[in-house]
Design a protein around this motif. Sequence first.
Motif, PDB file in Angstrom:
ATOM      1  N   LEU A  91      -8.379  -1.459 -47.671  1.00 38.04           N
ATOM      2  CA  LEU A  91      -7.187  -1.546 -46.822  1.00 38.04           C
ATOM      3  C   LEU A  91      -7.430  -2.468 -45.633  1.00 38.04           C
ATOM      4  CD1 LEU A  91      -6.135   2.219 -46.652  1.00 38.04           C
ATOM      5  CD2 LEU A  91      -5.179   0.442 -48.135  1.00 38.04           C
ATOM      6  N   ALA A  92      -6.350  -3.144 -45.203  1.00 34.40           N
ATOM      7  CA  ALA A  92      -6.386  -3.960 -43.992  1.00 34.40           C
ATOM      8  C   ALA A  92      -5.272  -3.482 -43.072  1.00 34.40           C
ATOM      9  CB  ALA A  92      -6.183  -5.431 -44.327  1.00 34.40           C
ATOM     10  N   HIS A  93      -5.494  -3.575 -41.763  1.00 34.63           N
ATOM     11  CA  HIS A  93      -4.529  -3.152 -40.752  1.00 34.63           C
ATOM     12  C   HIS A  93      -3.779  -4.402 -40.296  1.00 34.63           C
ATOM     13  CE1 HIS A  93      -3.836  -0.731 -36.809  1.00 34.63           C
ATOM     14  NE2 HIS A  93      -2.887  -0.511 -37.674  1.00 34.63           N
ATOM     15  N   VAL A  94      -2.443  -4.407 -40.408  1.00 29.98           N
ATOM     16  CA  VAL A  94      -1.629  -5.570 -40.053  1.00 29.98           C
ATOM     17  C   VAL A  94      -0.471  -5.170 -39.161  1.00 29.98           C
ATOM     18  CG1 VAL A  94      -2.230  -6.814 -42.174  1.00 29.98           C
ATOM     19  CG2 VAL A  94      -0.158  -5.407 -42.113  1.00 29.98           C
ATOM     20  N   ARG A  95       0.043  -6.166 -38.439  1.00 30.78           N
ATOM     21  CA  ARG A  95       1.214  -5.953 -37.592  1.00 30.78           C
ATOM     22  C   ARG A  95       2.250  -7.001 -37.945  1.00 30.78           C
ATOM     23  NH1 ARG A  95       0.110  -7.075 -31.565  1.00 30.78           N
ATOM     24  NH2 ARG A  95       0.831  -9.147 -32.071  1.00 30.78           N
ATOM     25  N   VAL A  96       3.514  -6.576 -38.017  1.00 25.48           N
ATOM     26  CA  VAL A  96       4.644  -7.482 -38.197  1.00 25.48           C
ATOM     27  C   VAL A  96       5.542  -7.305 -36.989  1.00 25.48           C
ATOM     28  CG1 VAL A  96       6.649  -8.067 -39.594  1.00 25.48           C
ATOM     29  CG2 VAL A  96       4.525  -7.382 -40.716  1.00 25.48           C
ATOM     30  N   GLY A  97       5.777  -8.380 -36.249  1.00 27.53           N
ATOM     31  CA  GLY A  97       6.564  -8.332 -35.024  1.00 27.53           C
ATOM     32  C   GLY A  97       5.687  -8.669 -33.837  1.00 27.53           C
TER      33      GLY A  97
END
Length: 126
Positions: A91-97
Amino acid sequence: RSTGAWVVQPQYDQGGRFSNGLAAVLVDGKWGFIDHSGQWVIRPELPFVEDFSEGMAVATDANLNNWFIGRDGQRAIPGTFSAASGFVMGLAHVRVGEDYYSAKWSYIDKTGKAVFTYSIESKRKK
């Protein structure tokens, strides 16, 4: 066994550690990846990269857009993210915005599918 001999001749502006058999190196302001023999695997064309982790690396452009590349240097997962970490245990931790609080944060799998999504805004006291 260490002999003290150079394995890869010092010829780069900056370099990182080997991870997944590749090391990030900086040449003329652009990042790429070399193998243990010093041969280019991914030519230096990227403004910033992170180390490879579980077969992918995060690449970042001058506008701070992040995406995942494979060992061929091509996008490995569709889309861009305003923040992204390397993969750990699949898993990878991502942000959108852009806004930290109203952005959507997700843990994604290696296909880019969100496994878990949350927003920090929902946790803030009003």
